[in-house]
Design a protein around this motif. Structure first.
Motif, PDB file in Angstrom:
ATOM      1  N   THR A 160      24.108  57.812  69.596  1.00 27.47           N
ATOM      2  CA  THR A 160      24.632  56.645  70.309  1.00 27.47           C
ATOM      3  C   THR A 160      26.083  56.388  69.942  1.00 27.47           C
ATOM      4  OG1 THR A 160      22.436  55.633  70.419  1.00 27.47           O
ATOM      5  CG2 THR A 160      24.334  54.179  70.716  1.00 27.47           C
ATOM      6  N   SER A 161      26.407  56.528  68.651  1.00 26.92           N
ATOM      7  CA  SER A 161      27.799  56.369  68.221  1.00 26.92           C
ATOM      8  C   SER A 161      28.692  57.381  68.921  1.00 26.92           C
ATOM      9  CB  SER A 161      27.904  56.535  66.704  1.00 26.92           C
ATOM     10  OG  SER A 161      27.191  55.525  66.028  1.00 26.92           O
ATOM     11  N   CYS A 162      28.201  58.604  69.062  1.00 27.12           N
ATOM     12  CA  CYS A 162      28.976  59.643  69.748  1.00 27.12           C
ATOM     13  C   CYS A 162      29.209  59.281  71.209  1.00 27.12           C
ATOM     14  CB  CYS A 162      28.265  60.989  69.647  1.00 27.12           C
ATOM     15  SG  CYS A 162      28.225  61.687  67.982  1.00 27.12           S
ATOM     16  N   GLN A 163      28.189  58.751  71.852  1.00 25.17           N
ATOM     17  CA  GLN A 163      28.343  58.344  73.250  1.00 25.17           C
ATOM     18  C   GLN A 163      29.416  57.289  73.412  1.00 25.17           C
ATOM     19  OE1 GLN A 163      24.444  57.122  74.497  1.00 25.17           O
ATOM     20  NE2 GLN A 163      23.551  59.154  74.234  1.00 25.17           N
ATOM     21  N   GLU A 164      29.492  56.365  72.451  1.00 29.21           N
ATOM     22  CA  GLU A 164      30.522  55.330  72.503  1.00 29.21           C
ATOM     23  C   GLU A 164      31.916  55.922  72.288  1.00 29.21           C
ATOM     24  OE1 GLU A 164      29.761  52.114  73.390  1.00 29.21           O
ATOM     25  OE2 GLU A 164      27.840  53.105  73.723  1.00 29.21           O
ATOM     26  N   ILE A 165      32.040  56.840  71.340  1.00 30.19           N
ATOM     27  CA  ILE A 165      33.321  57.463  71.048  1.00 30.19           C
ATOM     28  C   ILE A 165      33.828  58.258  72.261  1.00 30.19           C
ATOM     29  CG2 ILE A 165      34.405  59.315  69.702  1.00 30.19           C
ATOM     30  CD1 ILE A 165      34.283  56.690  68.200  1.00 30.19           C
ATOM     31  N   LEU A 166      32.911  58.866  72.992  1.00 29.44           N
ATOM     32  CA  LEU A 166      33.315  59.653  74.160  1.00 29.44           C
ATOM     33  C   LEU A 166      33.845  58.798  75.319  1.00 29.44           C
ATOM     34  CD1 LEU A 166      30.517  62.377  74.194  1.00 29.44           C
ATOM     35  CD2 LEU A 166      32.952  62.727  73.748  1.00 29.44           C
TER      36      LEU A 166
END
Length: 211
Positions: free
Chosen positions: A201-207
């Motif tokens: 989920t953190s990765c999705q936000e960073i993207l």
């Protein structure tokens, strides 16, 4: 200045240009990218070693587990033992560009406990020695060389590029809870966040960040 934007927050274009401009030393490009796209303090960015990059999925990550204080590298960050931030593809491209030059410039391999943001002294009694930057040295180069070379607004400070992380996240519609944790993690919040938010989920936000 080449860029026009009101206020004290660098635009995404200013962040990108500072981290990719050919007249900015490649090790400092990495430091600037880590500040503007992971929210690292300058003292954390200069203390990163190559082993701190983690081969996680779906995005690689950086583990901030030490910081610089008055020229000394000490364990932990300013507020917590360590914090982990995903790396978006744009930051990865800046890091890769430095990897390709690192051994030629420093004489060291980009691995293990070697510092990422470091320089070889080319004159004086320390000629040939490799040392990591201090936060103060990074600030000096930003104020007296890089800002002018890139054509940034004079009022922009180095700290403003860290502040850009949160502002650009809000503009991109990122989760306030996830961004607040990545920027200012507190020990008492860690367990609660990991129960509610996966690394994916953190990765999705960073993207969501502008590239």
């Amino acid at each position: 200045a080449r860029f026009k934007r009101g206020g004290k927050v660098p635009s995404p274009e200013e962040c990108r240009e500072l981290s990719m401009h050919r007249r900015v030393a490649p090790e400092r490009r990495v430091a600037y990218a880590l500040m503007s796209r992971t929210g690292a303090r300058r003292s954390e960015a200069v203390a990163v070693q190559w082993r701190d990059f983690l081969d996680w999925e779906p995005l690689r990550a950086v583990n901030y587990c030490r910081h610089e204080v008055l020229g000394r590298i000490v364990p932990g960050t300013k507020t917590i033992d360590s914090k982990i931030s995903p790396l978006n593809p744009w930051v990865e491209s800046v890091i890769y560009a430095w990897i390709c030059q690192y051994e030629r410039v420093t004489g060291l391999k980009p691995e293990g406990s070697n510092y990422v943001v470091c320089k070889r002294y080319t004159r004086g009694p320390r000629r040939g020695e490799i040392h990591p930057y201090t936060g103060g040295l990074l600030e000096h180069y930003y104020k007296h060389h890089d800002r002018e070379q890139v054509g940034l607004r004079e009022e922009l400070t180095l700290h403003d590029f860290r502040a850009a992380f949160r502002t650009h996240a809000q503009e991109a519609g990122c989760s306030d809870k996830v961004m607040a944790y990545l920027l200012h993690p507190k020990p008492q919040d860690t367990e609660d966040l990991y129960l509610r938010t996966s690394y994916e989920t953190s990765c999705q936000e960073i993207l969501k960040f502008p590239s």
